[in-house]
Design a protein around this motif. Structure first.
Motif, mmCIF file in Angstrom:
data_model
loop_
_atom_site.group_PDB
_atom_site.id
_atom_site.type_symbol
_atom_site.label_atom_id
_atom_site.label_comp_id
_atom_site.label_asym_id
_atom_site.label_seq_id
_atom_site.Cartn_x
_atom_site.Cartn_y
_atom_site.Cartn_z
ATOM 1 N N VAL A 188 1.670 -1.231 0.206
ATOM 2 C CA VAL A 188 -0.106 -0.079 0.324
ATOM 3 C C VAL A 188 0.882 1.465 0.224
ATOM 4 C CG1 VAL A 188 -1.750 1.191 1.230
ATOM 5 C CG2 VAL A 188 -1.562 -0.932 1.297
ATOM 6 N N THR A 189 0.468 1.879 -0.371
ATOM 7 C CA THR A 189 1.235 3.636 -1.201
ATOM 8 C C THR A 189 0.294 4.980 -1.100
ATOM 9 O OG1 THR A 189 0.946 4.023 -3.536
ATOM 10 C CG2 THR A 189 2.978 2.471 -3.163
ATOM 11 N N ASN A 190 0.802 5.725 -0.625
ATOM 12 C CA ASN A 190 0.318 7.023 -0.380
ATOM 13 C C ASN A 190 -0.249 7.739 -1.188
ATOM 14 O OD1 ASN A 190 2.891 8.200 -1.161
ATOM 15 N ND2 ASN A 190 3.055 9.799 0.415
ATOM 16 N N ARG A 191 0.095 7.018 -2.631
ATOM 17 C CA ARG A 191 -0.415 7.894 -4.013
ATOM 18 C C ARG A 191 -1.930 8.401 -3.991
ATOM 19 N NH1 ARG A 191 -1.125 5.473 -9.778
ATOM 20 N NH2 ARG A 191 -1.529 3.756 -8.613
ATOM 21 N N ASP A 192 -2.724 7.819 -3.878
ATOM 22 C CA ASP A 192 -3.726 8.424 -3.867
ATOM 23 C C ASP A 192 -4.066 9.960 -3.235
ATOM 24 O OD1 ASP A 192 -4.961 6.015 -5.473
ATOM 25 O OD2 ASP A 192 -6.254 5.179 -4.235
ATOM 26 N N ASP A 222 -10.974 13.075 4.771
ATOM 27 C CA ASP A 222 -11.482 13.423 3.469
ATOM 28 C C ASP A 222 -10.464 12.989 2.782
ATOM 29 O OD1 ASP A 222 -14.198 14.375 4.559
ATOM 30 O OD2 ASP A 222 -13.286 16.623 4.023
ATOM 31 N N LEU A 223 -9.429 13.226 2.462
ATOM 32 C CA LEU A 223 -8.358 12.786 1.614
ATOM 33 C C LEU A 223 -8.133 11.472 1.952
ATOM 34 C CD1 LEU A 223 -5.228 15.689 1.852
ATOM 35 C CD2 LEU A 223 -7.190 15.749 0.078
ATOM 36 N N THR A 224 -8.543 10.811 2.585
ATOM 37 C CA THR A 224 -8.426 9.491 2.383
ATOM 38 C C THR A 224 -9.486 8.561 2.505
ATOM 39 O OG1 THR A 224 -7.936 8.879 5.207
ATOM 40 C CG2 THR A 224 -5.833 9.119 4.010
ATOM 41 N N GLU A 225 -10.455 9.501 2.570
ATOM 42 C CA GLU A 225 -12.012 8.317 2.224
ATOM 43 C C GLU A 225 -11.417 7.166 1.089
ATOM 44 O OE1 GLU A 225 -14.836 7.305 3.367
ATOM 45 O OE2 GLU A 225 -14.838 8.428 4.050
ATOM 46 N N PRO A 226 -12.153 5.989 1.524
ATOM 47 C CA PRO A 226 -11.780 5.191 -0.314
ATOM 48 C C PRO A 226 -12.786 5.275 -0.827
ATOM 49 C CG PRO A 226 -11.945 4.107 1.693
ATOM 50 C CD PRO A 226 -12.346 5.694 1.881
#
Length: 616
Positions: free
Chosen positions: A394-398, A425-429
């Protein structure tokens, strides 16, 4: 003249220095720990030397072994990179004492600025010695550190002693020096820095500004040059302050002077006596190779009287193997594929098939976009990240893509508290709902035998495949027919093992599919193929705390034993991984039913640490 350079570092920065050396016709020497024996930096160098040691994380801190390696390999110069020994004055002296050229500032300059407390005193700034309620919030920082290690924000006086202890432990682990200090914490400041370059003839270049405000755990994530929306007089003040700091210690080489800017006022933070991770954005804007300039300066060449002119805007994003939605926990495993569009510069220390281990920083790569305007550079970088093939942990790409497109960032209204406000909000799938079907169709095509389409002459039940996507189970259903593969709700235009094209409401969409074991990557969506019949024994009791990463249990909360009442969010134990400490907290309010670890114990991902029974 320098003919052979040993880089006293590893990973991305070692590869980056080697690239310039090769362009200049300079031989390269790598050093490596046992854990890095097959690392990319050890493979691309002309020669490599093993550094002996039982603790891989500390191997690169053995200056005596590095100097010995340089002499043995016939190197005539040492480049320190960043981190590890890059700001260690004793190491610089040892290099010089061995008759080698040091590609860095004089040891005396390093010494003057190495301790943040001494650096501030040199510029007339005194740290807090006694903290009162009126001083809160405050920031605890490692005197010898960087990269966010040994740094804590304290908002309650009652937490100060515990956070001081934690910061000291983390600083000692990362830098071999547990000294910390306290300074006021500015809530909504911007992190702005000035790149300097100084020769041995008295010339000091201030090479513009960089904004590095988007940070997690006080470690930079996205950087850009020049710092946007700075008033001209403030920018001139920052340049003058940076040059004054350099001249105060007779600085030579590349360095960075960092400031916190708030309400139009610049507060000096520190001077980093080395190359910074984010140096590529300055290189892009000014059209210079800072590593090449470091080497030229070390050879005694003078800089031109005036620095080059800035052109355009550059933005850099750091790609980390970490899960931002789970307290930025580092991730490990095989990096099957790492490929970016050619429109951006990619600096990395990894290649396809490499293993992301537990011993070092989880940064995989830095992607840099340069364009005539800030808006164009931001758009270019976000698009490149979105299109990149990143198959592995898993990465922080999104997160990076969403950050670059966030209104606060696009309007240049960001500050160091950006992720404190927007992380949820920024990590909401937001997984692609058609990814499981595309994966299933590609798998069906990959498994089909030549000349046999799999269709039946009588109606049958659809084929089903199950996948885990963004933490939730999804089922894909399709049929083999005379016309080929069919699915409800969409038209299958094309299906091969690595490419599926679906017509969704009249729009044809392409899905590139790659498989690595039970992991399936559909464009940028990662799926885990689930077995047809789940293993009923692979379950944990409710309230189970599992290790989110491989690491070492460094501390268990005082007095914590089975039967102890706990509250939701209360820290129970601390794991150390990649030189950072991670708190493991109680998921609910209740009672600690089981405790399975002790301090010093090493654990693997998914290991059962403890069980908390929720209060009725």
């Amino acid at each position: 003249m320098i003919t052979s350079v040993l880089v006293a570092n590893r990973g991305e920065i070692a590869c980056r220095v080697f690239r310039t050396c090769h362009e200049l016709g300079i031989r390269t020497v790598a050093v490596h720990s046992d854990a890095d024996a097959h690392a990319l930096h050890a493979r691309v160098a002309d020669a490599s030397v093993r550094l002996p040691g039982e603790a891989p994380a500390d191997t690169y801190l053995r200056g005596d072994l590095v100097v010995k390696a340089a002499v043995a390999a016939g190197a005539d110069a040492v480049h320190p990179g960043y981190g590890f020994l890059s700001e260690n004055a004793d190491f610089a002296r040892a290099v010089l004492d061995a008759g080698l050229t040091w590609i860095g500032p004089p040891p005396e300059a390093i010494e003057a600025m190495a301790s943040k407390t001494r650096a501030k005193q040199l510029l007339g700034i005194e740290p807090l010695t006694e903290v009162t309620e009126a001083d809160l919030p405050v920031l605890v920082k490692a005197a010898a550190g960087g990269g966010g290690r040994g740094m804590r924000v304290v908002r309650r006086l009652a937490d100060l002693d515990a956070e001081l202890a934690a910061a000291r432990a983390e600083a000692a682990s990362a830098f071999g020096d547990g000294e910390v200090f306290v300074e006021p914490y500015v809530e909504r400041g911007r992190h702005v820095e000035v790149q300097i370059l100084a020769d041995t003839h008295g010339t000091v270049w201030p090479l513009g500004t960089r904004d590095c405000s988007l940070q997690r755990r006080h470690q930079k994530v996205i950087e850009e040059a020049p710092a946007p929306a700075l008033p001209g007089d403030l920018e001139a003040e920052l340049h003058a302050s940076a040059v004054r700091a350099a001249r105060a210690v007779d600085y030579v080489g590349a360095g960075t002077v960092e400031f916190l800017v708030a309400d139009g006022t610049a507060h000096f933070l520190e001077m980093n006596t080395r190359l910074q991770v984010e140096h590529p954005v300055t290189e892009a804007v000014f059209g210079v190779d800072l590593v090449a300039e470091q080497i030229r300066i070390a050879e005694g060449h003078p800089l031109d009287p005036d620095p080059p002119r800035a052109r355009g805007h550059a933005v850099e994003a750091r790609l980390y193997a970490e899960d931002p939605a789970r307290d930025w926990s580092p991730q490990t495993g095989t990096l099957h594929r790492l490929a970016f569009p050619s429109s951006v510069r990619l600096d990395t220390g990894y290649t396809d098939g490499d293993t992301i281990g537990v011993h070092y920083d989880p940064m995989l790569a830095k992607a840099v976009a340069h364009a005539p305007t800030r808006a164009e550079a931001v758009r270019k970088l976000a698009s490149a990240l979105e299109r990149a093939a990143i198959h592995g942990p898993v990465t922080n790409r999104d997160l990076l893509v969403h950050s670059l497109r966030h209104p606060e960032f696009t309007a240049a209204r960001m500050d160091t508290g950006f992720y404190d406000r927007h992380l949820a909000d920024l990590t909401e799938p937001a997984p692609d709902p058609h990814a499981p079907l595309a994966a299933a169709l590609a798998d069906a095509r990959a498994r089909s035998r030549p000349g046999f389409g799999g269709w039946r002459n009588v109606p049958s039940q659809p084929q089903t495949k199950r996948y885990l996507m963004a933490g939730e189970e999804h089922e894909a259903r399709y049929r083999h027919t005379r016309q080929g593969l069919e699915a409800d709700g969409v038209r299958v235009v094309h299906a091969e093992a690595d490419l599926v094209i679906l017509d969704v409401d009249g729009v044809q969409r392409r899905f590139e599919v790659a498989r690595h074991g039970d992991r399936v990557y559909v464009n940028t969506t990662a799926l885990t193929a689930l077995p047809r019949f789940p293993d009923p024994t692979a379950q944990h009791a409710p309230g189970s705390l599992l290790a989110p990463m491989p690491g070492t249990v460094v501390r268990v909360a005082d007095g914590l034993t089975a039967g102890t009442p706990v509250k939701a969010g209360e820290p129970l134990l601390w794991l150390e991984a990649m030189k950072m400490q991670h708190k493991i907290t109680a998921p609910v309010t209740g009672t600690l039913a089981e405790l399975h670890v002790v301090p010093g114990q090493q654990v693997e991902p998914g290991a059962l640490l403890a069980v908390v029974e929720e209060a009725p």
